[in-house]
Design a protein around this motif. Structure first.
Motif, short mmCIF file in Angstrom:
data_model
loop_
_atom_site.label_atom_id
_atom_site.label_comp_id
_atom_site.label_asym_id
_atom_site.label_seq_id
_atom_site.Cartn_x
_atom_site.Cartn_y
_atom_site.Cartn_z
N LYS A 38 0.83 -1.20 0.00
CA LYS A 38 0.00 0.00 0.00
C LYS A 38 0.87 1.25 0.00
CE LYS A 38 -3.99 0.26 2.07
NZ LYS A 38 -5.11 0.40 3.05
N GLU A 39 1.95 1.24 0.74
CA GLU A 39 2.86 2.39 0.76
C GLU A 39 3.50 2.62 -0.60
OE1 GLU A 39 4.01 1.85 5.51
OE2 GLU A 39 5.34 1.12 3.92
N TYR A 40 3.86 1.52 -1.27
CA TYR A 40 4.43 1.66 -2.60
C TYR A 40 3.40 2.22 -3.57
CZ TYR A 40 6.42 0.62 -7.15
OH TYR A 40 6.88 0.74 -8.44
N ALA A 41 2.15 1.76 -3.46
CA ALA A 41 1.09 2.26 -4.33
C ALA A 41 0.90 3.76 -4.13
CB ALA A 41 -0.21 1.52 -4.07
N ASP A 42 0.95 4.22 -2.88
CA ASP A 42 0.83 5.66 -2.60
C ASP A 42 2.02 6.43 -3.16
OD1 ASP A 42 -1.55 5.23 -1.28
OD2 ASP A 42 -0.69 5.32 0.73
N LEU A 43 3.21 5.89 -2.95
CA LEU A 43 4.43 6.52 -3.48
C LEU A 43 4.33 6.68 -4.99
CD1 LEU A 43 7.59 7.22 -2.95
CD2 LEU A 43 7.96 4.87 -3.75
N TYR A 44 3.91 5.63 -5.67
CA TYR A 44 3.82 5.66 -7.14
C TYR A 44 2.76 6.66 -7.60
CZ TYR A 44 4.29 3.87 -11.88
OH TYR A 44 4.55 3.76 -13.22
N MET A 45 1.60 6.62 -6.96
CA MET A 45 0.50 7.50 -7.35
C MET A 45 0.88 8.97 -7.19
SD MET A 45 -1.96 9.54 -5.66
CE MET A 45 -2.15 8.78 -4.06
N LEU A 46 1.50 9.32 -6.08
CA LEU A 46 1.87 10.71 -5.82
C LEU A 46 2.87 11.23 -6.86
CD1 LEU A 46 2.28 10.58 -1.93
CD2 LEU A 46 0.46 11.76 -3.19
N HIS A 47 3.82 10.38 -7.23
CA HIS A 47 4.81 10.79 -8.22
C HIS A 47 4.24 10.73 -9.64
CE1 HIS A 47 7.48 10.21 -4.78
NE2 HIS A 47 8.37 10.93 -5.44
N GLN A 48 3.36 9.77 -9.88
CA GLN A 48 2.76 9.65 -11.21
C GLN A 48 1.97 10.92 -11.58
OE1 GLN A 48 -0.31 6.65 -11.49
NE2 GLN A 48 -0.12 6.50 -13.71
N TYR A 49 1.23 11.46 -10.62
CA TYR A 49 0.40 12.64 -10.88
C TYR A 49 1.09 13.94 -10.45
CZ TYR A 49 -3.28 9.30 -11.86
OH TYR A 49 -4.02 8.28 -12.40
N LYS A 50 2.36 13.84 -10.05
CA LYS A 50 3.17 15.01 -9.69
C LYS A 50 2.50 15.88 -8.64
CE LYS A 50 5.30 15.17 -14.29
NZ LYS A 50 5.63 16.01 -15.47
N TYR A 51 1.98 15.21 -7.60
CA TYR A 51 1.34 15.93 -6.52
C TYR A 51 2.36 16.57 -5.58
CZ TYR A 51 -3.30 13.95 -7.53
OH TYR A 51 -4.50 13.63 -8.12
N ARG A 52 1.95 17.67 -4.97
CA ARG A 52 2.76 18.34 -3.96
C ARG A 52 3.20 17.39 -2.87
NH1 ARG A 52 5.65 22.26 -3.93
NH2 ARG A 52 4.14 23.87 -4.43
N GLN A 53 2.35 16.43 -2.52
CA GLN A 53 2.62 15.53 -1.40
C GLN A 53 3.68 14.47 -1.69
OE1 GLN A 53 -0.50 16.49 -2.31
NE2 GLN A 53 -1.08 17.66 -0.50
#
Length: 318
Positions: free
Chosen positions: A157-172
């Motif tokens: 789940k942490e990896y999925a969050d890491l990937y999603m945040l970088h994929q969409y170039k979010y501030r977080q």
């Protein structure tokens, strides 16, 4: 009548105690603390996974904290939902780790000293995240970096969050790295001190050598992972992310082993590698260098344009 008065008195006492306790309670949240001072969060912080109305139910505890802690919310407000990561406070820097090593993290947060950081995974292993860290220091000979390679365990789940945040170039995306370090213990894979000018000279000169710039890579970065003495050292060679406006990128990483007989052009005093002429070094085995590499996937969120704020998206959906 006496019995009725007794019941009413007991009821009033209960109500007073209830409201008195509520008045004593405080609000939660991070306040003005920094990630390096954050306590280990509660398992349910940020929402209850069993509650379908919880906007954070799908996320890991790390991302929940990033989305709900006042420190990160304040950073997002300070720097906006889009733009450019230009401050160390915004960057994916492992502040808790640096503080545990005795560093004055305020010198990095206020941009007095630099701290270069980029995260990556190796091959197909998505449960270990590596973080290349170059934390700047001052010394009599100028400035030097302590070049760390750190590793952190990741759940799926942490990896999925890491990937999603970088994929969409979010501030977080960069905040996630800060909080990952805050909630977990970094493993030190290697730590080498290298003079900043030496590092910069290598970055400028080595990519001009076709034998080193495998695959015609124009911009390279270097992680020092081992120094024996002034005549031998090892470093990882990988494509630089500094000139790439990409949060996720696959690449190759090579292990470069160097030696020289010209020890007068280098020193390893006080555990700091310093080289006067970086082109005097030669590789031990160029065939081994070219033919053996590790596939990596970058997760880069330092000094890079961002495209949005995940918290804004969640709040608009409510």
């Amino acid at each position: 009548m006496k019995r009725l008065l007794t019941v009413l008195l007991a009821l009033l006492t209960t109500l007073c105690l209830t409201f008195g306790l509520a008045a004593c309670g405080g609000n939660g949240g991070g306040g003005d603390r920094t990630p390096s001072e954050t306590e280990t969060p509660d398992k349910d912080k940020g929402g209850d996974p069993s509650n379908p109305e919880d906007p954070y139910a799908e996320y890991s505890d790390i991302l929940k904290t990033v989305l709900t802690d006042n420190y990160y919310i304040g950073l997002s407000k300070e720097y906006g939902s889009s733009g450019f990561n230009g401050s160390n406070k915004q960057d994916p820097i492992p502040y808790k780790f640096l503080k545990s090593q005795g560093y004055n993290v305020d010198l990095y947060k206020n941009d007095t000293l630099s701290c270069l950081c980029v995260a990556y995974t190796k091959e197909e292993d998505t449960n270990t995240l590596y973080l290349s860290v170059k934390a700047e220091h001052e010394y009599a000979g100028g400035n030097y970096y302590t070049n760390y390679i750190l590793s952190y365990s990741l759940t799926d789940k942490e990896y999925a969050d890491l990937y999603m945040l970088h994929q969409y170039k979010y501030r977080q995306a960069s905040y996630f790295i800060q909080e990952l370090d805050n909630q977990k213990t970094a493993k030190i894979e290697s730590a080498v001190n290298v003079d900043v000018q030496t590092y910069n000279d290598i970055k400028d000169i080595y990519p001009t050598y076709p034998a080193i710039a495998v695959d015609n890579t124009k911009y390279l970065d270097f992680d020092f992972v081992y120094v024996k003495d002034a005549t031998y050292f090892e470093m990882y060679v990988r494509p630089s992310m500094y000139y790439v406006e990409s949060f996720i990128r696959t690449a190759k990483m090579w292990l470069f082993k160097e030696t020289t007989k010209f020890s007068t052009h280098s020193s390893f005093d006080n555990n700091i590698l310093k080289m006067e002429n970086v082109d005097r070094f030669i590789s031990v085995d160029m065939d081994e260098y070219r033919e053996n590499y590790t596939g990596i996937t970058y997760f880069n969120s330092q000094k890079i344009p961002i495209s949005g704020n995940l918290l804004d998206k969640i709040q608009k959906a409510q």
